[in-house]
Scaffold this active site. Structure first.
Site, PDB file in Angstrom:
ATOM      1  N   LYS A  68     164.548 122.687  59.311  1.00  0.00           N
ATOM      2  CA  LYS A  68     163.125 122.380  59.455  1.00  0.00           C
ATOM      3  C   LYS A  68     162.330 122.965  58.293  1.00  0.00           C
ATOM      4  CE  LYS A  68     161.276 122.582  63.563  1.00  0.00           C
ATOM      5  NZ  LYS A  68     160.580 122.986  64.817  1.00  0.00           N
ATOM      6  N   LYS A  80     166.012 132.680  64.842  1.00  0.00           N
ATOM      7  CA  LYS A  80     165.495 132.529  66.202  1.00  0.00           C
ATOM      8  C   LYS A  80     165.705 133.838  66.947  1.00  0.00           C
ATOM      9  CE  LYS A  80     163.454 129.185  68.462  1.00  0.00           C
ATOM     10  NZ  LYS A  80     162.404 128.340  67.862  1.00  0.00           N
ATOM     11  N   ASP A 115     157.279 130.641  71.318  1.00  0.00           N
ATOM     12  CA  ASP A 115     158.173 129.527  71.622  1.00  0.00           C
ATOM     13  C   ASP A 115     158.143 129.365  73.142  1.00  0.00           C
ATOM     14  OD1 ASP A 115     160.044 127.517  71.518  1.00  0.00           O
ATOM     15  OD2 ASP A 115     161.538 128.628  70.393  1.00  0.00           O
ATOM     16  N   LYS A 183     152.384 122.289  76.536  1.00  0.00           N
ATOM     17  CA  LYS A 183     151.393 122.658  75.523  1.00  0.00           C
ATOM     18  C   LYS A 183     151.277 121.602  74.422  1.00  0.00           C
ATOM     19  CE  LYS A 183     153.165 126.750  74.685  1.00  0.00           C
ATOM     20  NZ  LYS A 183     153.368 128.115  74.117  1.00  0.00           N
ATOM     21  N   GLY A 185     152.920 118.347  74.542  1.00  0.00           N
ATOM     22  CA  GLY A 185     152.836 117.003  75.100  1.00  0.00           C
ATOM     23  C   GLY A 185     151.430 116.623  75.532  1.00  0.00           C
ATOM     24  N   ALA A 239     159.721 117.642  75.775  1.00  0.00           N
ATOM     25  CA  ALA A 239     159.927 118.773  76.689  1.00  0.00           C
ATOM     26  C   ALA A 239     161.141 119.565  76.190  1.00  0.00           C
ATOM     27  CB  ALA A 239     160.119 118.268  78.109  1.00  0.00           C
ATOM     28  N   SER A 260     158.407 115.796  70.281  1.00  0.00           N
ATOM     29  CA  SER A 260     158.239 117.171  69.809  1.00  0.00           C
ATOM     30  C   SER A 260     159.362 118.109  70.216  1.00  0.00           C
ATOM     31  CB  SER A 260     156.915 117.735  70.336  1.00  0.00           C
ATOM     32  OG  SER A 260     156.969 117.909  71.748  1.00  0.00           O
ATOM     33  N   ALA A 261     160.237 117.708  71.127  1.00  0.00           N
ATOM     34  CA  ALA A 261     161.275 118.628  71.613  1.00  0.00           C
ATOM     35  C   ALA A 261     162.223 119.035  70.494  1.00  0.00           C
ATOM     36  CB  ALA A 261     162.061 117.973  72.747  1.00  0.00           C
ATOM     37  N   ASN A 262     162.725 120.250  70.574  1.00  0.00           N
ATOM     38  CA  ASN A 262     163.782 120.711  69.666  1.00  0.00           C
ATOM     39  C   ASN A 262     165.136 120.222  70.174  1.00  0.00           C
ATOM     40  OD1 ASN A 262     162.345 122.323  67.692  1.00  0.00           O
ATOM     41  ND2 ASN A 262     161.968 123.792  69.333  1.00  0.00           N
TER      42      ASN A 262
END
Length: 357
Positions: A68, A80, A115, A183, A185, A239, A260-262
């Site tokens: 990313k 992370k 996160d 947040k 979505g 989500a 947007s989900a990882n």
């Protein structure tokens, strides 16, 4: 597979297990690659079923942050932090201050912030112990809620899908199936409605769906599992990750996937399945990079207009990725990986592993 084997498999540099007896803190810090600069990645708090699950999440997410950062043009590597605990029950000032001290021992090799399961106020406590935290409240000198720019970037990515597939960036009258009203979505929904899209929504918390449909009668709500069967132009997983898999991909009735989900792909091969079906996939770590852009800008001295301009560039970056995919007949996730790896390789010829001064 042991920890070292996992690290060698995906190229991780460092994994730190943290335990604080006084607070009960159990955390894992994973640093994937620091060729481009110090690792940047959020801190997730989750009631994992096992230590194994927590470790796998940390490793996978850290690797994703490397790509990313590289793809979005940031001078950062990927990392992370995961806290093994229940965010509804286990949060406390002493726990996050303990985390702050552990992060501080790495002297800037990783910078972290909000996160899933954490929020900006948690890191006001952590930052009292070390400075390597971002995404703090604005009144604490931070850049505020990263969900705002993340949602903005995903909207720009959806517009890129529309441009590539239908010749114009507008989403007016495009049918969007939005999975997740958290947040990001919920903010993404606002962009979609403003753009004139026709939206179907779902969420694991039915009260969120009910509230949205009450405020916006034009929005249609469905049960969580039904979202995969909704006929639409764009399916938007916003989500949790792993939702694009052997069971769900055959059910999709869309032209594109952009959310947007990882870690949306359960496995890399699921990107191949989308490609084989002719579904345009906006690689998750590219389209959802707005939050990363924001906190990277915060490190420089946050400038809201600059961060928004950099996030808007997701639109053109995705068009470039889509063109490579089309011209070389490869899945879009491979095209995105190639761009990220090329940048790491070019910079890596001049630099080695990042060492804090």
């Amino acid at each position: 597979m042991g920890v070292f084997e996992r690290m060698m498999r995906d190229g991780h540099e460092q994994v730190v297990f943290c335990y604080d007896k006084a607070t009960g803190l159990r955390a894992i810090i994973a640093i994937h690659d620091t060729t481009l600069g110090p690792a940047l990645g959020g801190c997730r708090m989750w009631p994992y079923a096992t230590e194994e699950e927590a470790l796998e999440d940390a490793l996978r997410l850290a690797r994703g942050m490397t790509y990313k950062s590289a793809a979005s043009g940031q001078n950062h590597g990927g990392g992370k932090v995961v806290i093994w605990g229940d965010p509804a029950r286990d949060k406390s000032e002493p726990l996050f201050r303990a985390l702050g001290r552990f992060v501080g021992t790495l002297r800037g090799r990783i910078i972290t912030g909000t996160d899933v399961g954490t929020d900006k106020t948690d890191f006001v406590w952590a930052r009292q112990e070390s400075p390597w935290f971002v995404g703090l409240p604005e009144d604490e000198g931070g850049s505020g809620d990263t969900a705002v720019l993340t949602a903005y970037g995903v909207w720009q990515g959806m517009r890129a899908c529309a441009r590539f597939l239908w010749g114009e960036s507008s989403l007016r009258n495009r049918r969007i199936a939005l999975q997740g009203l958290g947040k990001v979505g919920s903010r993404l929904l606002a962009h979609l409605l403003e753009d004139g899209a026709r939206v179907t929504v779902t969420d694991l918390r039915p009260e969120r769906v009910e509230a949205v449909c009450a405020r916006h009668p034009e929005v249609v709500g469905v049960e969580p599992d039904a979202i995969y069967d909704v006929p639409c132009d764009i399916f938007s997983p916003s989500a949790l990750g792993g939702v694009l898999n052997d069971a769900t991909i055959p059910r999709l009735r869309c032209a594109a996937v952009a959310g947007s989900a990882n870690n949306q792909l359960a496995e890399a091969r699921h990107g191949d399945l989308l490609h084989a079906r002719g579904i345009l996939y906006a690689p998750d770590y590219v389209i959802n990079a707005g939050g990363l852009v924001q906190v990277a800008d915060e490190i420089l001295g946050f400038n809201p207009e600059r961060a928004r301009r950099k996030t808007a560039a997701i639109h053109d970056l995705l068009l470039r990725i889509f063109a490579i995919s089309r011209d070389e007949r490869i899945p879009t996730y491979q095209a995105a990986d190639r761009l990220a790896e090329q940048r790491i390789d070019r910079i890596g010829r001049r630099r080695g592993i990042y060492i804090p001064e």
